[in-house]
Design an enzyme around this catalytic site. Sequence first.
Site, PDB file in Angstrom:
ATOM      1  N   LYS A 183       0.882  -1.180   0.000  1.00 31.56           N
ATOM      2  CA  LYS A 183       0.000   0.000   0.000  1.00 31.56           C
ATOM      3  C   LYS A 183       0.916   1.226   0.000  1.00 31.56           C
ATOM      4  CE  LYS A 183      -4.283   1.548   2.146  1.00 31.56           C
ATOM      5  NZ  LYS A 183      -5.026   1.744   0.919  1.00 31.56           N
TER       6      LYS A 183
HETATM    7  N1  PXG Z   1      -7.818  -2.082  -2.946  1.00 36.94           N
HETATM    8  C1  PXG Z   1      -7.134  -0.917  -3.034  1.00 36.94           C
HETATM    9  C2  PXG Z   1      -6.321  -0.643  -4.240  1.00 36.94           C
HETATM   10  C3  PXG Z   1      -7.203   0.010  -1.974  1.00 36.94           C
HETATM   11  O1  PXG Z   1      -6.527   1.165  -2.051  1.00 36.94           O
HETATM   12  C4  PXG Z   1      -8.712  -1.503  -0.812  1.00 36.94           C
HETATM   13  C5  PXG Z   1      -8.576  -2.378  -1.879  1.00 36.94           C
HETATM   14  C6  PXG Z   1      -9.536  -1.906   0.366  1.00 36.94           C
HETATM   15  O2  PXG Z   1      -8.703  -2.223   1.466  1.00 36.94           O
HETATM   16  P1  PXG Z   1      -9.212  -2.079   2.965  1.00 36.94           P
HETATM   17  O3  PXG Z   1      -8.049  -2.516   3.794  1.00 36.94           O
HETATM   18  O4  PXG Z   1      -9.556  -0.637   3.172  1.00 36.94           O
HETATM   19  O5  PXG Z   1     -10.389  -2.964   3.115  1.00 36.94           O
HETATM   20  C7  PXG Z   1      -8.004  -0.279  -0.841  1.00 36.94           C
HETATM   21  C8  PXG Z   1      -8.100   0.694   0.276  1.00 36.94           C
HETATM   22  C9  PXG Z   1     -10.364   6.172  -1.100  1.00 36.94           C
HETATM   23  C10 PXG Z   1      -9.228   5.378  -0.586  1.00 36.94           C
HETATM   24  O6  PXG Z   1     -10.368   7.382  -0.852  1.00 36.94           O
HETATM   25  C11 PXG Z   1      -9.270   4.012  -0.595  1.00 36.94           C
HETATM   26  C12 PXG Z   1      -8.195   3.279  -0.107  1.00 36.94           C
HETATM   27  C13 PXG Z   1      -7.124   3.953   0.376  1.00 36.94           C
HETATM   28  C14 PXG Z   1      -7.105   5.310   0.375  1.00 36.94           C
HETATM   29  C15 PXG Z   1      -8.156   6.047  -0.093  1.00 36.94           C
HETATM   30  O7  PXG Z   1     -11.239   5.591  -1.744  1.00 36.94           O
HETATM   31  N2  PXG Z   1      -8.237   1.966  -0.162  1.00 36.94           N
END
Ligand code: PXG
Length: 292
Positions: A151
């Site tokens: 990430k």
């Molecule tokens: N895939 C990706 C590429 C992500 O960035 C998720 C899946 C879901 O992961 P979690 O751990 O949250 O269940 C993410 C997480 C936004 C935003 O504003 C989204 C994420 C990070 C930062 C901002 O939509 N995503």
Amino acid sequence: MAQKIYLNGKLVPREEAKISVFDHGLLYGDGVFEGIRAYDGRVFRLSQHLDRLYDSARAIALKIPMSKKEIEQGVIQTLRANNIKSGYVRLVVTRGEGDLGLDPRNCEKPSVFIIADKIELYPEELYKKGLELVTVATKRNIPEAIDPRIKSLNYLNNILAKIEAGLQNMPEAVMLNKDGYVAECTGDNIFIVKDNVLITPPFYVGVLAGITRQTVIELAREKLELLVKEEVFTRFHLYNADECFLTGTAAEVIPVVKIDGRQIAEGKPGKITNRLMKEFRDLTKDEGIKIY
Ligand code: PXG
């Protein structure tokens, strides 16, 4: 009340929370981050978020200058200082200040900052009606180059896909991997239901190890007694799914009812999706570290 930001061990007013223009987080997107939720004074799955942060950091050979316990305290302290019970936490570790060359060895000390804020919730109507998605031309990063499990602060791959969806007035993009297998959306993992089996792409396709993805897999197995498979699938399987939904920290569990102009089943959020939505919301009410 003025917003307080945690920056390298101190809480400072928002106006003073500044990072150098020589920070490689800015110059090269060299760093890692987490997006975390607090629900009514509890931080949801904080230890899983911290584990992922440290795994991401290790994968890019970034040594976080604090222990997990210290970062955990930083997150809690930042929420408390801003009097936030339900909200969003952005936790960021950058490579730190260096010179204009890209060599990280010239960066002496990583920067750690934590922002606690209100969360912009998706309109409740979307959870009742479901989302429409489009697949886009931008392929998800290949794990052999930059593993999407990291990430990192370099989100251009996802941003390009988001731009493509936006140009078509669509709220979200489905990203395929270079072989055409469904990977994930720009900030959410994707699931389908077919014949009562819950299916989501495995990590080797190139997806983030979502905390919500893992939580939903556990809920499906333990509460719904469903068979869950991490298996590759294509757009054909998306179009012919019985149900489809996305998972993410911000979105939680959100139904998908149309993809590339094809209606999914009856074009309404599915039964299993609705049950998982509810189970997830129930879990956020009684799981997590209490901070007040
Ligand atoms: N895939 C990706 C590429 C992500 O960035 C998720 C899946 C879901 O992961 P979690 O751990 O949250 O269940 C993410 C997480 C936004 C935003 O504003 C989204 C994420 C990070 C930062 C901002 O939509 N995503």
